[in-house]
Design a protein around this motif. Structure first.
Motif, PDB file in Angstrom:
ATOM      1  N   ASP A 272      -3.074  16.217   9.632  1.00 58.21           N
ATOM      2  CA  ASP A 272      -2.444  15.606  10.805  1.00 58.21           C
ATOM      3  C   ASP A 272      -3.004  14.218  11.117  1.00 58.21           C
ATOM      4  N   ASP A 273      -4.330  14.063  11.016  1.00 59.16           N
ATOM      5  CA  ASP A 273      -4.924  12.791  11.418  1.00 59.16           C
ATOM      6  C   ASP A 273      -4.632  11.659  10.434  1.00 59.16           C
ATOM      7  N   GLN A 274      -4.148  12.006   9.227  1.00 60.90           N
ATOM      8  CA  GLN A 274      -3.792  10.982   8.250  1.00 60.90           C
ATOM      9  C   GLN A 274      -2.293  10.696   8.211  1.00 60.90           C
ATOM     10  N   ARG A 275      -1.508  11.505   8.913  1.00 59.26           N
ATOM     11  CA  ARG A 275      -0.055  11.300   8.925  1.00 59.26           C
ATOM     12  C   ARG A 275       0.268  10.247   9.987  1.00 59.26           C
ATOM     13  N   ASN A 276      -0.109   9.027   9.663  1.00 61.67           N
ATOM     14  CA  ASN A 276      -0.022   7.906  10.596  1.00 61.67           C
ATOM     15  C   ASN A 276       0.271   6.651   9.780  1.00 61.67           C
ATOM     16  N   SER A 277       1.340   5.931  10.101  1.00 57.96           N
ATOM     17  CA  SER A 277       1.749   4.805   9.267  1.00 57.96           C
ATOM     18  C   SER A 277       0.755   3.650   9.311  1.00 57.96           C
ATOM     19  N   LEU A 278       0.045   3.476  10.420  1.00 58.54           N
ATOM     20  CA  LEU A 278      -0.995   2.449  10.495  1.00 58.54           C
ATOM     21  C   LEU A 278      -2.117   2.784   9.513  1.00 58.54           C
ATOM     22  N   TYR A 279      -2.583   4.029   9.566  1.00 51.97           N
ATOM     23  CA  TYR A 279      -3.669   4.469   8.682  1.00 51.97           C
ATOM     24  C   TYR A 279      -3.252   4.380   7.220  1.00 51.97           C
ATOM     25  N   LEU A 280      -2.054   4.834   6.893  1.00 52.16           N
ATOM     26  CA  LEU A 280      -1.605   4.847   5.507  1.00 52.16           C
ATOM     27  C   LEU A 280      -1.412   3.428   4.973  1.00 52.16           C
ATOM     28  N   ALA A 281      -0.916   2.529   5.802  1.00 51.85           N
ATOM     29  CA  ALA A 281      -0.699   1.153   5.364  1.00 51.85           C
ATOM     30  C   ALA A 281      -2.012   0.467   4.988  1.00 51.85           C
ATOM     31  N   PHE A 282      -3.097   0.843   5.651  1.00 53.37           N
ATOM     32  CA  PHE A 282      -4.391   0.211   5.387  1.00 53.37           C
ATOM     33  C   PHE A 282      -5.231   0.960   4.361  1.00 53.37           C
ATOM     34  N   THR A 283      -4.939   2.224   4.099  1.00 55.47           N
ATOM     35  CA  THR A 283      -5.857   3.018   3.272  1.00 55.47           C
ATOM     36  C   THR A 283      -5.221   3.675   2.052  1.00 55.47           C
ATOM     37  N   ASN A 284      -3.907   3.853   2.013  1.00 60.37           N
ATOM     38  CA  ASN A 284      -3.279   4.581   0.910  1.00 60.37           C
ATOM     39  C   ASN A 284      -2.847   3.605  -0.185  1.00 60.37           C
ATOM     40  N   ASP A 285      -3.363   3.797  -1.389  1.00 62.93           N
ATOM     41  CA  ASP A 285      -3.112   2.859  -2.485  1.00 62.93           C
ATOM     42  C   ASP A 285      -1.629   2.771  -2.848  1.00 62.93           C
ATOM     43  N   GLU A 286      -0.943   3.922  -2.931  1.00 62.17           N
ATOM     44  CA  GLU A 286       0.464   3.905  -3.308  1.00 62.17           C
ATOM     45  C   GLU A 286       1.314   3.239  -2.231  1.00 62.17           C
ATOM     46  N   TRP A 287       1.003   3.540  -0.975  1.00 59.73           N
ATOM     47  CA  TRP A 287       1.712   2.917   0.151  1.00 59.73           C
ATOM     48  C   TRP A 287       1.573   1.400   0.069  1.00 59.73           C
ATOM     49  N   GLN A 288       0.368   0.930  -0.195  1.00 53.28           N
ATOM     50  CA  GLN A 288       0.117  -0.508  -0.259  1.00 53.28           C
ATOM     51  C   GLN A 288       0.788  -1.160  -1.456  1.00 53.28           C
ATOM     52  N   ARG A 289       0.798  -0.468  -2.600  1.00 50.44           N
ATOM     53  CA  ARG A 289       1.430  -1.037  -3.781  1.00 50.44           C
ATOM     54  C   ARG A 289       2.913  -1.312  -3.562  1.00 50.44           C
ATOM     55  N   ARG A 290       3.539  -0.538  -2.703  1.00 52.39           N
ATOM     56  CA  ARG A 290       4.975  -0.661  -2.495  1.00 52.39           C
ATOM     57  C   ARG A 290       5.352  -1.693  -1.436  1.00 52.39           C
ATOM     58  N   MET A 291       4.408  -2.144  -0.675  1.00 55.86           N
ATOM     59  CA  MET A 291       4.695  -3.134   0.371  1.00 55.86           C
ATOM     60  C   MET A 291       4.796  -4.529  -0.209  1.00 55.86           C
TER      61      MET A 291
END
Length: 295
Positions: A171-190
């Motif tokens: 639950d604490d990681q299901r956050n678009s702010l957190y994922l945008a700054f910390t998730n590698d796949e999320w960042q690769r797609r931006m």
């Protein structure tokens, strides 16, 4: 969420040792619910009705419908009877009545309940009806999040766009702010990652001004500061930004660059839940969505 009403929810007589203050609180709670209900505009809330209204505002059955509780049970609550209301159910009623945070806290206090635990957990869940709306938006990616960027609901198109299985995250990681700054796949797609991250940090700072003393907001800020040096760098720049509709681009494996118009639709009040829809901006993106849907 539906409240199950039974004889267990209603006591015919008060306990002999019950304090008169409890009775007063129940009456005050009922009065507050009625006044709040009568102050709302059914048309603005999209409540369909027929016939002439003898009283202003919403009807009791309409509040019950919006909160997904029994009309009889809600009527008893408004009449000041001794019924049992869980924090989750009271949160649903507060939402149906369009209560602000201050008003919701007052509502919980009158009911003798703590707002924090169950109410905050309920804020992380999306109703079945709203999830149906998200699913119907497929193949357009869509997500619902709160002012803190917690992801409350999403459709499969959004999952495929970002390349992250949101349902599998804590639950604490299901956050678009957190994922945008910390998730590698999320960042690769931006596309234009620096600009996107800067906007997110600025929007979070702007929103936090209204919630600076709230525990969940402080916990999110602490989590971000511990997890990302990029967040700390951008946070220290002290940008103040608002959420706006804009064009957003993503680099998707095997498909290429996809361009969307990001459309933000708020519930009332505007700092409440936000439905974000990614509308294709060109034919290539429409074709790309069709390809994503096949995977």
């Amino acid at each position: 969420m539906t409240e199950l009403v039974s004889l267990l929810d209603l006591n015919s007589a008060d306990h002999p040792q019950e304090r008169s203050s409890s009775q007063d609180n129940r009456k005050e709670l009922g009065l507050y619910l009625r006044r709040r209900r009568e102050s709302l505009d059914p048309v603005r809330l999209g409540v369909l009705h027929s016939g002439r209204r003898r009283t202003p505002g919403l009807r009791r059955e309409e509040v019950a419908m919006l909160a997904e509780v029994s009309t009889t049970w809600y009527t008893w609550l408004e009449q000041g009877r001794k019924v049992n209301a869980s924090s989750i159910t009271l949160a649903a009623i507060a939402k149906a009545l369009q209560c602000s945070d201050v008003e919701t806290t007052h509502l919980f206090a009158l009911a003798g309940l703590s707002k924090e635990a169950d109410y905050q957990r309920e804020c992380q869940k999306l109703s079945h009806t709203n999830q149906m709306i998200l699913d119907q938006l497929n193949p357009m990616p869509a997500v619902v999040q709160n002012a803190r960027f917690d992801i409350l609901g999403f459709n499969q198109a959004f999952n495929r766009l970002m390349g992250v299985d949101l349902a599998a995250l804590p639950d604490d990681q299901r956050n678009s702010l957190y994922l945008a700054f910390t998730n590698d796949e999320w960042q690769r797609r931006m596309d234009d990652k620096e600009t996107v991250l800067s906007c997110l940090a600025g929007a979070f700072r702007t929103a936090m001004v209204k919630h600076v003393n709230e525990k969940n907001w402080q916990e999110r800020l602490n989590m971000m500061q511990v997890s990302s040096s990029d967040f700390n760098r951008l946070w220290d720049q002290y940008e103040i930004l608002e959420i706006e509709n804009h064009t957003k681009k993503f680099h998707i494996p095997r498909i290429g660059l996809m361009t969307f118009n990001q459309v933000n639709l708020w519930s009332a009040p505007k700092d409440g839940e936000r439905l974000v829809i990614y509308v294709p901006d060109d034919h290539a993106t429409k074709q790309g969505l069709a390809c994503l849907a096949e995977h």
